[in-house]
Every structure is written in C-alpha cells, then in structure tokens.
Scaffold this motif. Structure first.
Motif, PDB file in Angstrom:
ATOM      1  N   GLU A   1      39.852  36.548  54.725  1.00 26.58           N
ATOM      2  CA  GLU A   1      39.554  37.635  53.827  1.00 26.58           C
ATOM      3  C   GLU A   1      38.115  37.527  53.356  1.00 26.58           C
ATOM      4  OE1 GLU A   1      42.290  39.536  50.395  1.00 26.58           O
ATOM      5  OE2 GLU A   1      43.230  38.096  51.750  1.00 26.58           O
TER       6      GLU A   1
ATOM      7  N   PHE B   1      35.265  38.846  50.280  1.00 26.16           N
ATOM      8  CA  PHE B   1      35.016  39.474  48.980  1.00 26.16           C
ATOM      9  C   PHE B   1      33.520  39.654  48.785  1.00 26.16           C
ATOM     10  CE2 PHE B   1      39.081  37.500  48.566  1.00 26.16           C
ATOM     11  CZ  PHE B   1      39.805  38.331  47.733  1.00 26.16           C
TER      12      PHE B   1
ATOM     13  N   ASP C   1      33.129  38.188  33.559  1.00 25.20           N
ATOM     14  CA  ASP C   1      33.183  38.976  34.795  1.00 25.20           C
ATOM     15  C   ASP C   1      33.393  38.075  36.004  1.00 25.20           C
ATOM     16  OD1 ASP C   1      32.740  41.186  33.313  1.00 25.20           O
ATOM     17  OD2 ASP C   1      30.557  41.226  33.653  1.00 25.20           O
TER      18      ASP C   1
ATOM     19  N   ALA D   1      36.850  36.905  36.308  1.00 26.00           N
ATOM     20  CA  ALA D   1      37.740  37.921  36.879  1.00 26.00           C
ATOM     21  C   ALA D   1      37.684  37.894  38.404  1.00 26.00           C
ATOM     22  CB  ALA D   1      37.334  39.300  36.355  1.00 26.00           C
ATOM     23  N   TYR D   2      36.456  37.784  38.946  1.00 26.81           N
ATOM     24  CA  TYR D   2      36.310  37.678  40.405  1.00 26.81           C
ATOM     25  C   TYR D   2      37.032  36.442  40.926  1.00 26.81           C
ATOM     26  CZ  TYR D   2      32.995  41.339  41.691  1.00 26.81           C
ATOM     27  OH  TYR D   2      32.425  42.528  41.987  1.00 26.81           O
TER      28      TYR D   2
ATOM     29  N   THR E   1      39.462  34.830  39.690  1.00 22.54           N
ATOM     30  CA  THR E   1      40.915  34.974  39.642  1.00 22.54           C
ATOM     31  C   THR E   1      41.420  35.774  40.841  1.00 22.54           C
ATOM     32  OG1 THR E   1      40.652  35.083  37.258  1.00 22.54           O
ATOM     33  CG2 THR E   1      42.822  35.597  38.120  1.00 22.54           C
ATOM     34  N   ARG E   2      40.712  36.859  41.156  1.00 20.39           N
ATOM     35  CA  ARG E   2      41.118  37.685  42.305  1.00 20.39           C
ATOM     36  C   ARG E   2      41.075  36.878  43.599  1.00 20.39           C
ATOM     37  NH1 ARG E   2      37.263  42.441  42.701  1.00 20.39           N
ATOM     38  NH2 ARG E   2      37.897  42.338  44.882  1.00 20.39           N
ATOM     39  N   ILE E   3      39.997  36.119  43.745  1.00 23.34           N
ATOM     40  CA  ILE E   3      39.836  35.342  44.986  1.00 23.34           C
ATOM     41  C   ILE E   3      40.900  34.248  45.068  1.00 23.34           C
ATOM     42  CG2 ILE E   3      38.267  33.881  46.312  1.00 23.34           C
ATOM     43  CD1 ILE E   3      35.945  35.407  44.926  1.00 23.34           C
ATOM     44  N   THR E   4      41.165  33.615  43.930  1.00 24.39           N
ATOM     45  CA  THR E   4      42.179  32.561  43.914  1.00 24.39           C
ATOM     46  C   THR E   4      43.547  33.117  44.291  1.00 24.39           C
ATOM     47  OG1 THR E   4      40.939  31.507  42.141  1.00 24.39           O
ATOM     48  CG2 THR E   4      43.156  30.713  42.513  1.00 24.39           C
ATOM     49  N   LYS E   5      43.847  34.313  43.794  1.00 24.75           N
ATOM     50  CA  LYS E   5      45.126  34.958  44.148  1.00 24.75           C
ATOM     51  C   LYS E   5      45.231  35.153  45.646  1.00 24.75           C
ATOM     52  CE  LYS E   5      46.753  37.532  40.168  1.00 24.75           C
ATOM     53  NZ  LYS E   5      46.148  38.579  39.330  1.00 24.75           N
ATOM     54  N   ALA E   6      44.138  35.621  46.213  1.00 27.29           N
ATOM     55  CA  ALA E   6      44.117  35.848  47.662  1.00 27.29           C
ATOM     56  C   ALA E   6      44.302  34.539  48.415  1.00 27.29           C
ATOM     57  CB  ALA E   6      42.807  36.517  48.057  1.00 27.29           C
TER      58      ALA E   6
ATOM     59  N   ARG F   1      47.804  33.617  48.379  1.00 28.57           N
ATOM     60  CA  ARG F   1      48.562  34.504  49.259  1.00 28.57           C
ATOM     61  C   ARG F   1      48.481  34.010  50.702  1.00 28.57           C
ATOM     62  NH1 ARG F   1      46.381  39.099  47.466  1.00 28.57           N
ATOM     63  NH2 ARG F   1      44.965  39.256  49.233  1.00 28.57           N
TER      64      ARG F   1
END
Lengths: 204, 277
Positions: free
Chosen positions: B237, B239, B253, B256-257, B259-264, B267
C-alpha cells in the motif's frame, strides 16, 4: 611508593633466600653460585665491554629475524585471507608449523646452515613468521563487512580498499600477532644462546 | 607566456546543489538460501521515485526493505528485474548513491574529519584544499565543526550518525539511501535529527529512500510512505503524506496519518511491526 617498596622488599628477600641456600652448601658452588659471585661477573662483563657487545649481537639477530618474519609474514597472511587456495595450502601449513616449538628448528638449522649466523637467523624467523601469518589472516577475516560495504559505496576498490580499509581495520589483530611474534623471536633467541654456550662448553 | 591551467572543479563548484536522480525499480525479485529453505525476500517489486522525492519504506523486520535498499545501492544484485538511476541500469555501487547504515559504519582508525574526507579523497579532480573545505562545510551542516579532530569512540550514538550523514553527503551524491539510521538512538536525539534531516534535504535537494519500521518516523519524513509485507516482500500500500514542512513528529495531524498507516499495516497482517514500536 608503597608498591615500589613492596616490590623491592620482595626481591631483597629472594636474594637473601638465594644467599642462604648458597651458604647452606647443599649444592656445589658450581651448580649454585652465590648472588654476589654472579653480580661481580656481570660487573666485570659490563666493565670490559663484553656484556654490551653480546647484547648488541643478540638484539641485532632478534631484530633482523623479526623484521624478516614481518616482511614475509604480512603478505603471506593477506594472501591466505584473500584466496581460498592460499588458505588451504599456506594457511594450513602455517597453522601446523606455528604449533612447533622453535627449538625443533635448531637441529635442522645446524644441518642446513652449520654453526653460522644464518642458522640463528633461521630459527628466529621460523619462530615469528607463522604467528604473523596467522594473526594477519585472522585480522583480515574479522574485519566487519559493514566497513567494506560503506567503502564500496564511496568508490573504494582493490588496492585502495586493501590499504585504506582492510589493513587499518585488521591492524589490532596484526599488532597482537606481531607482539606474539616478538615473544617467540625473543625465546628462540635465548634458545640459540643456550645451544651456543653448550657447544662452546663442550669444546664444540 | 600563458601557463596551462589544468581543469579542476573548485570547492564552490563541488558544493553546488546538483540535480537529484530519478529512480525506477522494475520487477525486482530476490531470494536467499537459508537453513529452512529458500526465502523470497523480494517478489516482483516495482517502484518509481521522482527527483528530490523523500520516500519511506515501512515494514516489519525481515520484509525485504533493506534488501531493496542494498539493490538500489548496487551492493546486491537482484535475481531478476532491474534498477534504473536516471535511465541507466545500476550494476555496482557508486558514489552517486550513498548509503547511511543503521550501525554508524564509521572507520574507527580515522578521526571525524578523516571519515568525512574518505569519500572525497576518492573523487578525482579536487585539490587537497577543496576537499578540506568541502568536508568542513558538511561537518558544519550537521553541527559537528567543533569535533572534527575527535576520535570516533569519543562520540555519542547521535553524533556518530551525524558524522555518517556528513560522510554520505560529502561526495555530493544524487541519491541518499538510509537504512534505519535512527533506530538505535534515544527518542530525544532522534527528534532533533528529524528536524535536521528535513532541513538538510531541503538545502541539498537529494532523492532519499529511507527504510524504517517506525510508522511515525515514516510519516514525519516521507513525501510518500510505502508499506511492505513480508514473505514474500511486496509493496502492499502507498500513502502520500500531504503535510507542510518542516514537520513535527509530535503534531496531531501527523499522529492522524500515523494512525491510518498503522491500521493499514495491521490489515495486511503485520501486527508485529506495530508491537515492536
């Protein structure tokens, strides 16, 4: 200061014990002379110059033999570290010969070179050479690969790599091999003297 | 009579900001023979890096990201596929693409100055004085001018990595490859270096490929963050981090990025990378 006094005291006691053993007459004075006799012999030798002369000759033999050992041993060590062929041949031989006490070379040296300076030099060289070869090889093979990689990316190659990276990185090992070589040279030097004296004593 | 002047590049020329490289990684595969069998470290990885782009490769240990970095550097050869730097295939290491390793890899038998000078001495057409001027410039850039005569073992971990950075920058490469360079440092030193590296990147305009297992670090530094998955190593993936620079690692900010990357990352089944943080 306290340490110095303690050390001095220790040797004074040792001398007194030696003197006491001499006075007790357990052994013949030929086998065990008194410390004062030895001291006066040394003093005479120093005064008439034979001591200085003998020291000079010994040092010359040692240094010459050590130097030859280094000059031959270093390149041989580099070769054995770099190429498998040399490691399997010269490296194996060095390992075998290093374990040999250098006194073993004395009879061969006498047969080959006779009672000459060359014979003594040969014994000293054999005493140092192999430990230098082995230390150099070990040193080179223990250079962390990361140094090579870093140098490679900066454009270092071949001779530059050997002289500016691998040799300096291996230097601590090589120096300890040189020290060991020096100790061996020193010992083989003494061996020569003992042999030399025995021969003179026996009228050759 | 006019004296013949040999063409030499001066220190000022040497210090000019040169054009950064464009990298193209096309279908690169690489496998290793390990005790437990064949391991596919990289499986047909393709990636384009633009001039002066800062790309972060993020993934768990052993996912092949360092292998990819070594292949870009020319230190390892791919089994198949190719790496192009400005259209030319990479076949060997070269000073156009310098590497900063996780361990400082500084030469302990040289001083700080000698280490920075090492790569410069291998560059032709420079006078001794030019080399010294250039080395001084980069030591100043990383803030270690006072330590140029110091021995390597006298330096702290952070200072060592600064010297490594100066050494890598000194020959003026077009690409800087960084293999977890801050992983072994304490948090405070690391935060300082995040600021410094962004400044230096802006001043010297380099294409940077940065390998890390730290998501936040990747989001803080990268224009893009690429997620690697292990066994086999693949880019899963991507980003784009659109935050103004210089970025602060502690900003909301950025968090927040991250967190999104960690979620991915979770996954794609890389929970261990997160746990390692």
């Amino acid at each position: 200061m306290k340490r110095l006094l303690l050390a001095a005291g220790f040797f004074v006691v040792l001398l007194l014990l030696w003197d006491a053993a001499f006075r007790a007459r357990i052994w013949s004075p030929v086998l065990l002379p008194s410390p004062w006799q030895v001291a006066s012999y040394l003093k005479n030798a120093a005064v008439d110059g034979t001591l200085a002369g003998a020291t000079l000759i010994t040092m010359r033999r040692l240094l010459a033999g050590y130097f030859i050992g280094l000059v031959v041993g270093l390149p041989l060590g580099l070769l054995t570290a770099r190429w498998k062929l040399f490691r399997d041949t010269i490296g194996t031989m060095a390992l075998g010969l290093q374990t040999l006490p250098s006194v073993c070379w004395v009879p061969l040296a006498l047969l080959w070179f006779g009672q000459t300076e060359a014979a003594m030099l040969f014994v000293v060289v054999m005493g140092t050479l192999w430990s230098v070869v082995i230390a150099t090889e070990t040193g080179v093979r223990n250079v962390p690969p990361i140094y090579r990689r870093a140098a490679l990316t900066m454009g270092s190659k071949r001779l530059h790599m050997w002289f500016k990276v691998i040799l300096p990185a291996a230097l601590p090992f090589i120096v300890s091999g040189m020290k060991q070589g020096w100790a061996f040279a020193w010992r083989s030097g003494h061996r020569d003297h003992v042999r030399d004296r025995c021969h003179r004593f026996a009228g050759r | 009579m006019r004296r013949a002047v040999r063409r030499r590049s001066s220190a000022t020329e040497e210090l000019e900001v040169i054009a950064p490289s464009k990298l193209a990684i096309n279908n690169v595969s690489k496998s290793f023979q390990s005790a437990s069998g064949k391991v596919l470290a990289l499986d047909r990885v393709s990636l384009n890096v633009a001039e002066a782009e800062f790309v972060c490769l993020v993934g768990a240990s052993g996912c092949g990201k360092s292998t990819l970095l070594n292949i870009i550097a020319g230190l390892e050869k791919p089994d198949s596929g190719e790496v192009l730097a400005d259209g030319k295939p990479v076949t060997a290491p070269g000073r156009e693409r310098l590497v900063m390793f996780q361990e400082p890899a500084l030469f302990p038998w040289l001083t700080v100055f000698g280490n920075v000078l090492f790569g410069l001495n291998l560059k032709p057409n420079l006078s001794r004085k030019d080399r010294h001027d250039v080395a001084k410039y980069y030591l100043e850039l990383v803030g270690l001018s006072r330590f140029e005569r110091a021995n390597i073992h006298e330096l702290s971990g952070g200072m060592k990595q600064r010297v490594s950075l100066a050494r890598a920058l000194a020959p003026n490469p077009r690409v800087l490859l960084m293999d977890e360079p801050f992983a072994a440092l304490d948090a405070l030193t690391r935060e300082q270096l995040y600021g410094d590296i962004q400044e230096i990147w802006k001043a010297r305009r380099k294409t940077i490929v940065f390998v890390t297992h730290n998501v936040r670090e990747g989001a803080c530094l990268g224009d893009r963050v690429l997620l690697f998955s292990p066994h086999p190593g693949r880019i899963q993936e991507e980003f784009a981090v659109e935050l103004p620079r210089p970025r602060d690692i502690n900003s909301v900010d950025l968090a927040a990025y991250a967190t999104r990357i960690t979620k991915a990352l979770k996954r794609i089944g890389q929970a261990e990378a997160v746990a390692a943080e």
